[in-house]
Scaffold this motif. Structure first.
Motif, mmCIF file in Angstrom:
data_model
loop_
_atom_site.group_PDB
_atom_site.id
_atom_site.type_symbol
_atom_site.label_atom_id
_atom_site.label_comp_id
_atom_site.label_asym_id
_atom_site.label_seq_id
_atom_site.Cartn_x
_atom_site.Cartn_y
_atom_site.Cartn_z
ATOM 1 N N ILE A 157 14.254 39.885 56.655
ATOM 2 C CA ILE A 157 15.522 40.473 56.209
ATOM 3 C C ILE A 157 15.964 41.572 57.170
ATOM 4 O O ILE A 157 17.117 41.605 57.629
ATOM 5 N N GLU A 158 15.053 42.474 57.503
ATOM 6 C CA GLU A 158 15.395 43.589 58.378
ATOM 7 C C GLU A 158 15.800 43.091 59.764
ATOM 8 O O GLU A 158 16.779 43.591 60.356
ATOM 9 N N LEU A 159 15.079 42.116 60.286
ATOM 10 C CA LEU A 159 15.386 41.584 61.610
ATOM 11 C C LEU A 159 16.790 40.992 61.650
ATOM 12 O O LEU A 159 17.565 41.238 62.590
ATOM 13 N N HIS A 160 17.142 40.213 60.623
ATOM 14 C CA HIS A 160 18.459 39.575 60.611
ATOM 15 C C HIS A 160 19.572 40.608 60.481
ATOM 16 O O HIS A 160 20.617 40.492 61.144
ATOM 17 N N ALA A 161 19.366 41.608 59.635
ATOM 18 C CA ALA A 161 20.383 42.649 59.487
ATOM 19 C C ALA A 161 20.608 43.368 60.816
ATOM 20 O O ALA A 161 21.753 43.590 61.245
ATOM 21 N N ARG A 162 19.517 43.734 61.481
ATOM 22 C CA ARG A 162 19.648 44.452 62.754
ATOM 23 C C ARG A 162 20.312 43.600 63.829
ATOM 24 O O ARG A 162 21.106 44.107 64.635
ATOM 25 N N LYS A 163 19.990 42.316 63.862
ATOM 26 C CA LYS A 163 20.618 41.420 64.845
ATOM 27 C C LYS A 163 22.134 41.388 64.677
ATOM 28 O O LYS A 163 22.876 41.139 65.638
ATOM 29 N N ASN A 164 22.583 41.632 63.463
ATOM 30 C CA ASN A 164 24.011 41.600 63.163
ATOM 31 C C ASN A 164 24.619 43.003 63.063
ATOM 32 O O ASN A 164 25.691 43.184 62.489
ATOM 33 N N TYR A 165 23.890 43.983 63.602
ATOM 34 C CA TYR A 165 24.359 45.362 63.667
ATOM 35 C C TYR A 165 24.663 45.941 62.281
ATOM 36 O O TYR A 165 25.601 46.711 62.104
ATOM 37 N N VAL A 169 19.205 49.076 53.177
ATOM 38 C CA VAL A 169 18.906 50.211 52.302
ATOM 39 C C VAL A 169 17.420 50.199 51.976
ATOM 40 O O VAL A 169 16.871 49.169 51.562
ATOM 41 N N ARG A 170 16.744 51.320 52.149
ATOM 42 C CA ARG A 170 15.290 51.394 51.974
ATOM 43 C C ARG A 170 14.871 51.986 50.637
ATOM 44 O O ARG A 170 13.748 51.755 50.190
ATOM 45 N N GLU A 171 15.746 52.747 50.014
ATOM 46 C CA GLU A 171 15.341 53.464 48.803
ATOM 47 C C GLU A 171 15.296 52.567 47.563
ATOM 48 O O GLU A 171 14.698 52.940 46.544
ATOM 49 N N TYR A 172 15.939 51.410 47.614
ATOM 50 C CA TYR A 172 15.964 50.490 46.473
ATOM 51 C C TYR A 172 15.458 49.134 46.942
ATOM 52 O O TYR A 172 15.691 48.732 48.084
ATOM 53 N N CYS A 173 14.786 48.414 46.048
ATOM 54 C CA CYS A 173 14.094 47.196 46.478
ATOM 55 C C CYS A 173 14.048 46.192 45.333
ATOM 56 O O CYS A 173 14.468 46.472 44.205
ATOM 57 N N GLY A 174 13.522 45.015 45.644
ATOM 58 C CA GLY A 174 13.259 44.027 44.616
ATOM 59 C C GLY A 174 12.041 44.424 43.805
ATOM 60 O O GLY A 174 11.362 45.413 44.103
ATOM 61 N N LEU A 188 9.920 45.160 49.105
ATOM 62 C CA LEU A 188 10.705 45.871 50.111
ATOM 63 C C LEU A 188 11.513 44.892 50.952
ATOM 64 O O LEU A 188 11.069 43.771 51.218
ATOM 65 N N HIS A 189 12.685 45.342 51.389
ATOM 66 C CA HIS A 189 13.555 44.509 52.217
ATOM 67 C C HIS A 189 13.469 44.906 53.686
ATOM 68 O O HIS A 189 14.374 44.638 54.476
ATOM 69 N N TYR A 190 12.381 45.527 54.037
ATOM 70 C CA TYR A 190 12.037 45.844 55.415
ATOM 71 C C TYR A 190 10.514 45.810 55.482
ATOM 72 O O TYR A 190 9.844 45.843 54.447
ATOM 73 N N GLY A 191 9.962 45.717 56.677
ATOM 74 C CA GLY A 191 8.502 45.703 56.750
ATOM 75 C C GLY A 191 7.976 44.939 57.941
ATOM 76 O O GLY A 191 8.695 44.667 58.902
ATOM 77 N N THR A 192 6.709 44.556 57.825
ATOM 78 C CA THR A 192 5.989 43.920 58.922
ATOM 79 C C THR A 192 5.329 42.641 58.429
ATOM 80 O O THR A 192 4.760 42.618 57.333
ATOM 81 N N LYS A 215 25.527 52.779 58.581
ATOM 82 C CA LYS A 215 24.170 53.320 58.583
ATOM 83 C C LYS A 215 23.481 53.082 57.238
ATOM 84 O O LYS A 215 24.128 52.822 56.227
ATOM 85 N N ALA A 216 22.173 53.209 57.242
ATOM 86 C CA ALA A 216 21.373 52.914 56.041
ATOM 87 C C ALA A 216 21.389 54.040 55.019
ATOM 88 O O ALA A 216 21.040 53.825 53.859
ATOM 89 N N GLU A 217 21.806 55.244 55.421
ATOM 90 C CA GLU A 217 21.698 56.397 54.535
ATOM 91 C C GLU A 217 22.618 56.260 53.325
ATOM 92 O O GLU A 217 23.759 55.812 53.436
ATOM 93 N N ILE A 218 22.101 56.678 52.175
ATOM 94 C CA ILE A 218 22.826 56.572 50.917
ATOM 95 C C ILE A 218 22.791 57.912 50.191
ATOM 96 O O ILE A 218 22.061 58.823 50.577
ATOM 97 N N LYS A 219 23.581 58.021 49.127
ATOM 98 C CA LYS A 219 23.495 59.192 48.262
ATOM 99 C C LYS A 219 23.781 58.779 46.825
ATOM 100 O O LYS A 219 24.475 57.780 46.567
ATOM 101 N N LEU A 220 23.228 59.543 45.904
ATOM 102 C CA LEU A 220 23.410 59.296 44.472
ATOM 103 C C LEU A 220 24.571 60.132 43.970
ATOM 104 O O LEU A 220 24.647 61.342 44.234
#
Length: 258
Positions: A157-165, A169-174, A188-192, A215-220
């Motif tokens: 997921i992370e690789l595909h998102a980055r390839k498409n610029y 979001v890291r703070e929320y996940c499945g 998590l929707h990022y990782g190794t 950008k990935a940054e979010i706020k509540l």
């Protein structure tokens, strides 16, 4: 410990997943310019109750800031809202995108799914973020294979998102799902690749990447529920509840024949 579902529990999860998918399909024609997000909520609420279930988000997770919990039956997240948008008087306009997140509880089991809709004709920016988010979910599901690890899901997921610029979001996940709305594990929707717990038959969990055009940054927000992108860039999300099988992955929140 990550729960392993029994065959009886799996059958119940198929029913709740299918009802969640039916609810999402039912509301799609009503996602039009001029409709309020509260009107979408009310239609979904009635549909879920009419089918013998209850909406899982309603009154979910009370806190000191929100003693009644989440106040509505679905989540509607518009444009730069990432997730957990509260339905209300907001009117949808042509050119908007809106994620409709549906979770139902049928016979004591939860089914969870979401989709980002175009409101009226889409713009080029809308098309891009929605397409990338949908592709990220599809790739995450394809990564659910016997002998694999949860890290495999996030990595693709992370690789595909980055390839498409785009960013993830890291703070929320499945999450795991079953008798409880949220169970182990956190997905998590990022990782190794080759990291994290091993995927085993009988595990049921959601994959629901939130993908930002900026950008990935979010706020509540002050309502303590709605999450937005800090840079006000568009955000899109798609979600399915999936079952790990001995041979691969079964999507439970679909209307396609299994």
């Amino acid at each position: 410990m990550i729960p392993i579902k029994s065959q009886e529990e799996i059958e119940q999860m198929r029913l709740s997943g299918r009802l969640a998918a039916q609810t999402l399909a039912m509301i799609e024609p009503y996602v039009q310019p001029g409709v309020t997000t509260e009107a979408l909520n009310d239609r979904c609420h009635r549909f879920i109750l009419d089918h013998g279930a209850v909406p899982s988000p309603l009154n979910y997770r009370p806190t000191p800031q929100n003693p009644m919990g989440f106040p509505k039956s679905i989540c509607t997240s518009v444009n730069h809202q990432v997730c957990h948008g509260i339905p209300g008087p907001r009117i949808l306009h042509s050119g908007d995108i809106v994620n409709v997140d549906i979770t139902v509880c049928l016979n004591g089991f939860h089914g969870d799914t979401s989709k980002t809709f175009f409101v009226g004709p889409p713009t080029s920016r809308n098309k891009k973020i929605v397409q990338v988010a949908q592709e990220c979910l599809a790739l995450g599901i394809q990564a659910v294979k016997p002998g694999g690890c949860f890290g495999d899901i996030g990595a693709v997921i992370e690789l595909h998102a980055r390839k498409n610029y785009c960013s993830v979001v890291r703070e929320y996940c499945g999450h795991g799902i079953g008798r409880d709305f949220h169970e182990e594990p956190a997905v998590l929707h990022y990782g190794t690749r080759n990291r994290g717990a091993t995927l085993l038959p009988g595990m049921i969990f959601t994959i629901e990447p939130m993908i930002n055009l900026g950008k990935a940054e979010i706020k509540l927000m002050p309502d303590h529920w709605t999450v937005v992108t800090k840079d006000h860039a568009l955000s899109a999300q798609f979600e399915h509840t999936v079952l790990m099988t001995p041979t691969g992955c079964e999507i439970l929140t679909t209307l396609e024949d299994r």
